[in-house]
Design an enzyme around this catalytic site. Structure first.
Site, PDB file in Angstrom:
ATOM      1  N   LYS A  36      45.060 -30.521 138.456  1.00 23.42           N
ATOM      2  CA  LYS A  36      45.338 -29.279 137.721  1.00 23.42           C
ATOM      3  C   LYS A  36      44.228 -28.282 138.012  1.00 23.42           C
ATOM      4  O   LYS A  36      43.130 -28.365 137.467  1.00 23.42           O
ATOM      5  CB  LYS A  36      45.435 -29.527 136.213  1.00 23.42           C
ATOM      6  CG  LYS A  36      46.171 -28.394 135.549  1.00 23.42           C
ATOM      7  CD  LYS A  36      45.588 -27.751 134.330  1.00 23.42           C
ATOM      8  CE  LYS A  36      44.241 -27.205 134.226  1.00 23.42           C
ATOM      9  NZ  LYS A  36      44.124 -25.772 134.604  1.00 23.42           N
ATOM     10  N   GLU A  76      31.302 -33.102 135.879  1.00 21.76           N
ATOM     11  CA  GLU A  76      30.334 -32.242 136.575  1.00 21.76           C
ATOM     12  C   GLU A  76      30.281 -30.942 135.794  1.00 21.76           C
ATOM     13  O   GLU A  76      31.230 -30.152 135.838  1.00 21.76           O
ATOM     14  CB  GLU A  76      30.790 -31.972 138.024  1.00 21.76           C
ATOM     15  CG  GLU A  76      30.800 -33.182 138.917  1.00 21.76           C
ATOM     16  CD  GLU A  76      29.426 -33.727 139.214  1.00 21.76           C
ATOM     17  OE1 GLU A  76      28.419 -33.076 138.857  1.00 21.76           O
ATOM     18  OE2 GLU A  76      29.355 -34.816 139.792  1.00 21.76           O
ATOM     19  N   CYS A 109      26.980 -24.014 139.700  1.00 24.69           N
ATOM     20  CA  CYS A 109      26.180 -24.780 138.749  1.00 24.69           C
ATOM     21  C   CYS A 109      24.804 -25.155 139.302  1.00 24.69           C
ATOM     22  O   CYS A 109      23.866 -25.344 138.546  1.00 24.69           O
ATOM     23  CB  CYS A 109      26.941 -26.041 138.400  1.00 24.69           C
ATOM     24  SG  CYS A 109      27.534 -26.869 139.882  1.00 24.69           S
ATOM     25  N   GLU A 111      23.473 -20.956 130.672  1.00 21.74           N
ATOM     26  CA  GLU A 111      24.045 -20.738 132.002  1.00 21.74           C
ATOM     27  C   GLU A 111      24.791 -19.404 132.014  1.00 21.74           C
ATOM     28  O   GLU A 111      25.758 -19.221 131.280  1.00 21.74           O
ATOM     29  CB  GLU A 111      25.005 -21.882 132.342  1.00 21.74           C
ATOM     30  CG  GLU A 111      25.477 -21.808 133.771  1.00 21.74           C
ATOM     31  CD  GLU A 111      26.452 -22.918 134.119  1.00 21.74           C
ATOM     32  OE1 GLU A 111      27.383 -23.153 133.332  1.00 21.74           O
ATOM     33  OE2 GLU A 111      26.281 -23.527 135.189  1.00 21.74           O
TER      34      GLU A 111
HETATM   35  P1  NAD Z   1      36.216 -24.392 132.231  1.00 19.06           P
HETATM   36  O1  NAD Z   1      35.625 -25.561 131.554  1.00 19.06           O
HETATM   37  O2  NAD Z   1      36.564 -23.201 131.444  1.00 19.06           O
HETATM   38  O3  NAD Z   1      37.583 -24.807 132.975  1.00 19.06           O
HETATM   39  C1  NAD Z   1      37.599 -25.860 133.910  1.00 19.06           C
HETATM   40  C2  NAD Z   1      38.997 -26.442 133.941  1.00 19.06           C
HETATM   41  O4  NAD Z   1      39.278 -27.052 132.688  1.00 19.06           O
HETATM   42  C3  NAD Z   1      40.125 -25.439 134.185  1.00 19.06           C
HETATM   43  O5  NAD Z   1      41.068 -26.017 135.065  1.00 19.06           O
HETATM   44  C4  NAD Z   1      40.706 -25.245 132.806  1.00 19.06           C
HETATM   45  O6  NAD Z   1      42.072 -24.855 132.815  1.00 19.06           O
HETATM   46  C5  NAD Z   1      40.553 -26.631 132.236  1.00 19.06           C
HETATM   47  N1  NAD Z   1      40.548 -26.703 130.765  1.00 19.06           N
HETATM   48  C6  NAD Z   1      40.079 -25.791 129.894  1.00 19.06           C
HETATM   49  N2  NAD Z   1      40.228 -26.238 128.632  1.00 19.06           N
HETATM   50  C7  NAD Z   1      40.805 -27.463 128.711  1.00 19.06           C
HETATM   51  C8  NAD Z   1      41.195 -28.443 127.752  1.00 19.06           C
HETATM   52  N3  NAD Z   1      41.030 -28.252 126.437  1.00 19.06           N
HETATM   53  N4  NAD Z   1      41.736 -29.593 128.198  1.00 19.06           N
HETATM   54  C9  NAD Z   1      41.904 -29.822 129.517  1.00 19.06           C
HETATM   55  N5  NAD Z   1      41.560 -28.932 130.474  1.00 19.06           N
HETATM   56  C10 NAD Z   1      41.007 -27.768 130.070  1.00 19.06           C
HETATM   57  O7  NAD Z   1      35.212 -24.061 133.412  1.00 19.06           O
HETATM   58  P2  NAD Z   1      35.280 -22.834 134.408  1.00 19.06           P
HETATM   59  O8  NAD Z   1      34.961 -21.613 133.639  1.00 19.06           O
HETATM   60  O9  NAD Z   1      36.574 -22.894 135.166  1.00 19.06           O
HETATM   61  O10 NAD Z   1      34.123 -23.188 135.438  1.00 19.06           O
HETATM   62  C11 NAD Z   1      32.801 -22.810 135.239  1.00 19.06           C
HETATM   63  C12 NAD Z   1      31.981 -23.984 134.783  1.00 19.06           C
HETATM   64  O11 NAD Z   1      32.091 -25.057 135.723  1.00 19.06           O
HETATM   65  C13 NAD Z   1      30.508 -23.671 134.700  1.00 19.06           C
HETATM   66  O12 NAD Z   1      29.950 -24.163 133.513  1.00 19.06           O
HETATM   67  C14 NAD Z   1      29.911 -24.421 135.889  1.00 19.06           C
HETATM   68  O13 NAD Z   1      28.580 -24.745 135.773  1.00 19.06           O
HETATM   69  C15 NAD Z   1      30.802 -25.596 135.982  1.00 19.06           C
HETATM   70  N6  NAD Z   1      30.735 -26.175 137.337  1.00 19.06           N
HETATM   71  C16 NAD Z   1      30.024 -27.331 137.515  1.00 19.06           C
HETATM   72  C17 NAD Z   1      29.934 -27.903 138.775  1.00 19.06           C
HETATM   73  C18 NAD Z   1      29.175 -29.188 139.003  1.00 19.06           C
HETATM   74  O14 NAD Z   1      29.385 -29.805 140.028  1.00 19.06           O
HETATM   75  N7  NAD Z   1      28.301 -29.624 138.115  1.00 19.06           N
HETATM   76  C19 NAD Z   1      30.564 -27.300 139.853  1.00 19.06           C
HETATM   77  C20 NAD Z   1      31.268 -26.124 139.637  1.00 19.06           C
HETATM   78  C21 NAD Z   1      31.361 -25.582 138.348  1.00 19.06           C
END
Ligand code: NAD
Length: 497
Positions: A180, A256, A290, A391
């Site tokens: 997803k 992650e 990140c 962040e």
């Molecule tokens: P997010 O948590 O808002 O969304 C990530 C995913 O989760 C999306 O597909 C979203 O639709 C889904 N999602 C949201 N709420 C959900 C729920 N209640 N249940 C199931 N799925 C749900 O994150 P984002 O804004 O898309 O990405 C940015 C974040 O990702 C930043 O905090 C960044 O640091 C992190 N990130 C971490 C890494 C790593 O490897 N550590 C890599 C890339 C991004």
């Protein structure tokens, strides 16, 4: 850049059970080009019913896929790798259009994905166990089994890379997957589904269902009783919601999450090289990664020089349309992210940090409607300020001075996050001393963001659970199965006396 009046790219179907199908309880949603704020694609979003269908397909495909010899799974993954290599230029163009990351970056990143798929292919027959010596009378050994159906939930900053890091080890291990992608950037995951189809993967082994997170497809995946594991990249708060929602189904998880990496520059370092890495890592991906070194800790004797160098180099960054190859930096990926970054600039100024470069949205001409942000530098930052603790996920560098090695270590570790860290010094002893005490999953010495499929990637503290990449990635998709065989077949009657 999408011209006004250009027809939208159409992605009306989900990929479930090897078929392209219309959503049963979803909708068609427009995807926005962040370089101009206009829709550029219309994409099928699945709802809970579509996730149910995708999980059923993945479950049906699991027995045959998991029992298939590893070298056969590897052969399919290699075909996918070749397909990804051929498609890389177009995938880079689409990813740049969907999330605004500069084409020069997506080309470099996605251009390397074939190598990573080949690496995961090479793991497909390496999930071996061990024999355990106990007593002569028994033979004990372990084997490893794929955990089952995996729900892969990915973010918008690196959609294809996040999918690769999950699907690669999951498929090599013998799991089947429902992917997803994030609501802001669904397009390249559907393109990836097309490549899986062309490579000849059996129906149901890979399913791709774009959709919303909370209350939608993401939440259904996180709570589905037939999903054995969630592999998630995204925000910490979302990870907690996923954990809470899935508690009744006792899944396995890899998370992650975010980061606030310290990038430490000692005064004995090769200053120019350190500045190349530190400025590059502050503004790469428009700050939306990140692992970026967003807290730059600089030893006092070279601190003012570093502030000047950051300001000078900020002025050299070419912010512009992300599809133009000369642009170093595109827009932020969506309007809320731009608003969030601007709010942190305000917070930094309010808390007393000195804004020495950038800090504003860029508008006018080519920039109109787009979510462009100036590369931004704050000097005289205190590690207690919000811009040093939270962040931002925007192109904002916070420069923090320090005097002694111990202080640098204390500042580096004074963070809820622990994903990555960098340090620059010519003193080998110091490199070893400091790197061994940094609370982070990864430390780079005299380099930064050196990320490869073969080295484990992941964090400690609020940066997550588990590792992606490396041999360790495979472990996250395998259960250990212990078998103990008596060599004699003798079992004493417990009630004989
Ligand atoms: P997010 O948590 O808002 O969304 C990530 C995913 O989760 C999306 O597909 C979203 O639709 C889904 N999602 C949201 N709420 C959900 C729920 N209640 N249940 C199931 N799925 C749900 O994150 P984002 O804004 O898309 O990405 C940015 C974040 O990702 C930043 O905090 C960044 O640091 C992190 N990130 C971490 C890494 C790593 O490897 N550590 C890599 C890339 C991004």
């Amino acid at each position: 850049m999408q011209q006004a009046g250009t027809p939208l790219a159409d992605y009306p179907h989900l990929y479930i059970g090897g078929q392209w199908v219309a959503p049963v309880d979803g909708e068609q949603v427009e995807s926005i080009d962040p370089s101009n704020g206009r829709p550029w694609a219309r994409v099928a979003f699945g709802g809970p019913g579509d996730i149910d269908a995708a999980v059923a397909a993945a479950r049906a495909a699991f027995p045959a896929w998991s029992r298939r010899p590893g070298h056969e799974r590897a052969a399919l993954l290699r075909r996918l790798a070749d397909a990804c290599e051929r498609a890389a230029p177009e995938l880079a163009r689409l990813e740049t259009t969907d999330n605004g990351r500069a084409l020069r970056e997506t080309r470099a990143d996605i251009g390397g994905h074939a190598n990573a798929w080949h690496w995961y292919a090479s793991l497909a027959d390496k999930g071996s166990g061990r024999t355990i010596p106990i007593e002569d009378s028994v033979h004990a050994f372990t084997t490893r089994r794929p955990v089952g159906v995996v729900g892969a939930i990915t973010p918008w900053n690196v959609p294809l890379m996040a999918a690769l890091w999950k699907l690669g080890p999951a498929l090599a291990a013998g799991c089947t997957v429902v992917l997803k992608p994030a609501e802001h950037t669904p397009v390249t995951s559907l393109e990836l589904a097309r490549l899986f189809h062309e490579a000849g993967f059996p129906p149901g082994v890979v399913n791709v269902v774009p959709g919303w997170g909370a209350g939608g497809a993401g939440e259904r995946l996180a709570t589905h009783p037939d999903v054995a594991k969630i592999a998630f990249t995204g925000e910490g708060e979302t990870a907690k919601a996923i954990l809470r929602a899935g508690a009744d189904t006792l899944k396995r998880y890899t998370f992650e999450l975010g980061g606030k990496a310290p990038h430490i520059v000692f005064d004995d370092a090769d200053f120019d090289q350190a500045m190349n890495a530190a400025t590059g890592s502050a503004w790469a991906l428009c700050g939306q990664s990140c692992a970026l070194g967003s807290r730059v800790l600089v030893q006092r004797p070279v601190y003012e020089r570093a502030v000047e160098e950051f300001a000078r180099r900020a002025a050299r960054v070419r912010v512009g349309p992300p599809l133009h190859v000369e642009s170093h930096m595109g827009p932020q990926a969506h309007a809320q992210q731009l608003a969030k970054t601007l709010s942190y600039v305000e917070a930094g100024v309010h808390e007393g940090a000195e804004l020495v470069a950038g800090g504003r949205r860029i508008t006018g001409g080519d920039y109109d409607g787009g979510y462009y942000m100036q590369p931004t530098v704050f000097a005289r930052v205190d590690n207690r300020m919000r811009i040093a603790r939270e962040e931002i996920f925007g192109p904002v560098a916070a420069l923090i001075p320090f005097d002694e090695e111990e202080e640098a270590i204390a500042l580096a570790n004074d963070s809820s996050y622990g994903l990555a860290a960098g340090l620059w010094t010519r003193d080998v002893g110091r490199a070893l001393r400091v790197s061994s005490r940094i609370e982070a999953g990864m430390v780079w010495v005299n380099t930064y963001r050196y990320i490869r499929w073969s080295t484990p990637y992941g964090g400690v503290k609020a940066s997550g659970w588990g590792r992606e990449n490396g041999l360790e990635a495979l472990d996250a998709y395998l259960d250990v199965h212990t078998t103990i065989i008596s060599k004699t077949g003798q079992f004493a009657d417990p009630y004989a006396s």
